[in-house]
Design an enzyme around this catalytic site. Structure first.
Site, PDB file in Angstrom:
ATOM      1  N   ASP A 138     -15.370-107.853  40.698  1.00  0.00           N
ATOM      2  CA  ASP A 138     -14.096-107.764  41.410  1.00  0.00           C
ATOM      3  C   ASP A 138     -13.407-106.417  41.272  1.00  0.00           C
ATOM      4  O   ASP A 138     -12.531-106.097  42.083  1.00  0.00           O
ATOM      5  CB  ASP A 138     -13.132-108.848  40.912  1.00  0.00           C
ATOM      6  CG  ASP A 138     -13.645-110.259  41.166  1.00  0.00           C
ATOM      7  OD1 ASP A 138     -14.726-110.399  41.765  1.00  0.00           O
ATOM      8  OD2 ASP A 138     -12.967-111.215  40.754  1.00  0.00           O
ATOM      9  N   LEU A 146      -5.364-105.667  37.997  1.00  0.00           N
ATOM     10  CA  LEU A 146      -4.626-106.441  37.002  1.00  0.00           C
ATOM     11  C   LEU A 146      -3.261-105.841  36.686  1.00  0.00           C
ATOM     12  O   LEU A 146      -2.743-105.989  35.580  1.00  0.00           O
ATOM     13  CB  LEU A 146      -5.439-106.595  35.709  1.00  0.00           C
ATOM     14  CG  LEU A 146      -6.786-107.311  35.847  1.00  0.00           C
ATOM     15  CD1 LEU A 146      -7.452-107.445  34.485  1.00  0.00           C
ATOM     16  CD2 LEU A 146      -6.628-108.676  36.493  1.00  0.00           C
ATOM     17  N   GLU A 152      22.974-111.837  20.172  1.00  0.00           N
ATOM     18  CA  GLU A 152      24.290-112.260  19.695  1.00  0.00           C
ATOM     19  C   GLU A 152      25.287-111.114  19.735  1.00  0.00           C
ATOM     20  O   GLU A 152      26.450-111.288  20.117  1.00  0.00           O
ATOM     21  CB  GLU A 152      24.194-112.811  18.263  1.00  0.00           C
ATOM     22  CG  GLU A 152      23.303-114.032  18.126  1.00  0.00           C
ATOM     23  CD  GLU A 152      21.881-113.675  17.736  1.00  0.00           C
ATOM     24  OE1 GLU A 152      21.279-114.436  16.959  1.00  0.00           O
ATOM     25  OE2 GLU A 152      21.364-112.638  18.216  1.00  0.00           O
ATOM     26  N   GLY A 175     -13.156-114.729  34.319  1.00  0.00           N
ATOM     27  CA  GLY A 175     -13.569-115.877  35.118  1.00  0.00           C
ATOM     28  C   GLY A 175     -13.926-117.115  34.310  1.00  0.00           C
ATOM     29  O   GLY A 175     -13.386-117.364  33.236  1.00  0.00           O
TER      30      GLY A 175
END
Length: 324
Positions: free
Chosen positions: A205, A209, A57, A258
C-alpha cells in the site's frame, strides 16, 4: 448552593470530552481537564497544556478567579500531590482556592499521589468525592495503562467488508469504507503518538499514515512497521508486538493492520481497544480481517471482546470493542 450528586456524571463527561482535545500533546503527562461550576454555571475550565504544563486545575482556577470560592471543581484525575521543578502541585493550589467541593473522576495510580492529593484537600476542609467515572477513565486510558501495565495503550483499527475481509486476496489496495469513515480514522490517528502497520501493508500500500484533516496535520504520529527486517527511511521498527513496551513514555499506539499484524497483537493479548469500521457491501472473498483468527463478519470481534458501542459513520458502521 452546591451541585448535587446526580450532576456528577454530566460534568465529568464534559471534562472528559474536553481532555480529549489535549491528547496526545500533553505527553509525557496525562491529558487532564477540569471544570469549575458554581450554581450550575461554568465559571472556569482548563486542560493540560502541550508539554504537560500548566496543569488543567491551574488553568481552570485562573479562569474562574474569585468565582472559585464556594464552587465545585470537577477534574478527570486526582490533583497531583508531589512537588515538581516545573510548577506547584495541584493539590495545594486547589486547597487554597476556597472551593466547597472537588469531584475527582479517577484516582491517580502514580505512587507519588495515589490518594495523597484527595487527603490533602480533605485536610484543608474541602469536601471530596471520588466518582470513579467511566468516561474519565476512558479519557485517561493511555496514562492508566502506562502506570498499571508498564506499556502504552493499544488501539487496533480495521476496515472490513460486510463479509469480514480487509481486501482482495491479490493484496491490491482497494477502498473498503467511505469518505466519512476514512476522515474519522484520521481523527483517531491524531490522538495517537505512534502508528503501526505490518510489512506486507507497507510493501503493498505504501501508506502515508499521516493526518490529513485541516488544522490537525501537525498531529501525525510516528510511523512504525512490524517486521524482523530493516525499516525503510522515515520509519521505525517493531520486531514483535511486545516491543510496544519500549515506546514508553508514549501513552497511545494505533495499529492499522493488516491481517497478520492484527492477529499478532490479538494473540499477544496487547489490544486494549478494537475499532472495526464495517462497510455495507460484501467482497465475496478476500483476506480475513483477523488472519488465522478468521473474518470479521458484519464487523464482529474475535472471542474475548465485548461490544461497547455501535454507531453509523457515514454509510458505514463503527463497532467498538473492549477485552472481556
Amino acid at each position: 448552593m452546591a451541585d448535587s450528586a446526580p450532576d456528577y456524571a454530566r460534568w465529568l463527561a464534559a471534562a472528559a470530552s474536553l481532555a480529549t482535545r489535549a491528547r496526545p500533546l500533553t505527553a509525557p503527562n496525562p491529558a487532564v481537564a477540569a471544570i469549575v461550576v458554581k450554581q450550575g454555571v461554568v465559571v472556569g475550565r482548563g486542560m493540560t497544556a502541550p508539554g504537560g504544563r500548566p496543569h488543567a486545575e491551574a488553568v481552570a482556577l485562573a479562569q474562574a478567579g474569585p468565582a472559585a470560592k464556594g464552587a465545585t471543581l470537577y477534574v478527570t484525575l486526582e490533583p497531583c500531590a508531589h512537588p515538581s521543578p516545573r510548577g506547584p502541585d495541584c493539590a495545594g493550589l486547589v486547597a487554597a482556592a476556597g472551593l466547597a467541593r472537588v469531584v475527582v473522576g479517577c484516582a491517580d495510580p502514580d505512587p507519588r499521589t495515589d490518594g495523597k492529593g484527595m487527603d490533602r484537600l480533605r485536610m484543608a476542609g474541602v469536601a471530596v468525592d471520588l466518582a470513579d467515572d467511566p468516561a474519565c477513565r476512558a479519557s485517561l486510558a493511555g496514562f492508566l495503562t502506562r502506570q498499571t501495565l508498564g506499556r502504552p495503550h493499544v488501539t487496533l483499527k480495521l476496515a472490513v467488508s460486510k463479509d469480514g475481509f480487509i481486501g482482495p486476496l491479490s493484496g491490491e489496495p482497494v477502498p473498503i469504507t467511505g469518505p466519512v469513515a476514512r476522515a474519522h480514522v484520521h481523527r483517531q490517528r491524531a490522538l495517537a503518538e505512534a502508528i503501526v502497520v505490518g510489512g506486507a501493508t507497507l510493501r503493498n500500500d505504501a501508506p502515508r499514515l499521516d493526518v490529513r484533516l485541516p488544522g490537525l496535520e501537525q498531529r501525525s504520529p510516528r510511523r512504525f512497521v512490524l517486521t524482523r527486517g530493516e525499516a525503510p527511511a522515515g520509519w521505525d521498527r517493531l520486531a514483535r508486538p511486545g516491543d510496544v513496551a519500549g515506546l514508553l513514555p508514549m501513552q497511545y499506539v494505533y495499529v492499522e493492520g493488516g491481517a497478520a499484524t492484527a492477529a499478532a497483537f490479538l494473540q499477544a493479548g496487547l489490544v486494549d481497544l478494537l475499532q472495526v469500521y464495517c462497510a455495507p457491501h460484501d467482497l465475496g472473498t478476500g483476506i480475513p480481517a483477523y488472519g488465522p483468527l478468521g473474518a470479521a463478519t458484519q464487523g464482529s470481534a474475535p472471542p474475548g471482546f465485548t461490544c461497547v458501542d455501535r454507531r453509523p459513520i457515514g454509510g458505514d458502521m463503527l463497532l467498538t470493542y473492549l477485552p472481556t
